[in-house]
Design an enzyme around this catalytic site. Structure first.
Site: not given
Length: 243
Positions: A127, A140
């Site tokens: 990501s 995250y």
């Protein structure tokens, strides 16, 4: 020539579903793993929770028994957590790391002996949050920073065996990922999100070209540059967008 086999986690929806459809259209057998039945045609569906070690063993065993080989492992399954560090539940953080990092590492370790035989490829779905921190996404971000380090070090270790590692730096794509995330915060809207179908096309081309890393959508590269040049401004704008 024997058809190649792609093992894909998180295949029931979103990016995993699009990747399965793309690689299958290119002649691959697809062994797909998720907790729910996908609504797309694949060659082998394995219902499994990959945060469970015995389930990971099952995934590799059933894929090998069915096809006799693994040419690509796509570590796609993941979950988000939108919460401030102070308010984060430790059970949620453990759940996040179990799925986003530890299951990826172990499933890859179990697949490597088969990938050595086929001189295959590991594709990790990371990501932009693994390149650029965001407030209220710290856990995250941490899991994806770790995935980037895992991909880069793994690539160097496996290169002598002819195994390639492709790392995917993914930004906002219209998959409903945020709706399935944990935590109390709602992420701000991000314009110009990509499509999962286009993402799958870009990934397949990168696989053919043996690229080390790709960004999708590509414009996130420029956001990273701006954030590093003007970190205080980035922090201020980010906090404002999150409310």
């Amino acid at each position: 020539m024997m058809k190649k086999v792609a093992l894909i986690t998180g295949v029931s929806k979103g990016l995993g579903k699009s990747l399965a459809e793309k690689f299958r259209s290119e002649g691959f057998y697809i062994s797909g793993v998720s907790r729910s039945q996908p609504d797309t045609d694949i060659d082998l569906f394995i219902k499994a929770d990959i945060t469970d070690q015995t389930e990971r063993d099952k995934v590799i065993r059933q894929t090998a028994e069915r096809f006799g080989r693994i040419d690509i492992l796509i570590n796609n399954a993941g979950i988000g957590l939108y919460e401030r560090w102070e308010g984060s539940d430790m059970d949620d953080i453990r759940k996040l790391f179990d799925l986003n990092l530890f299951s990826v590492i172990d499933l890859t370790k179990k697949a490597v002996p088969y990938l050595k035989e086929t001189k295959g490829t590991v594709i990790n779905v990371s990501s932009v949050a693994g390149k650029l921190y965001m407030p209220y996404m710290g856990a995250y971000c941490s899991s994806k920073y770790a995935i980037n380090a895992f991909s880069d070090s793994l690539r160097a270790e496996l290169k002598p065996y002819g195994i390639h590692v492709l790392n995917l730096i993914v930004g906002r794509i219209k998959t409903g990922f945020s709706k399935r995330a944990m935590g109390s915060k709602k992420p701000p809207e991000t314009p110009y999100g990509g499509s999962p179908e286009r993402f799958a096309e870009v990934t397949y081309k990168a696989y053919l070209k043996k690229k080390r890393e790709i960004w999708y959508p590509h414009w996130y590269r420029y956001l990273i540059i701006l954030a590093k040049i003007f970190p205080d401004t980035f922090d201020r704008i980010s906090l404002k967008k999150w409310g």
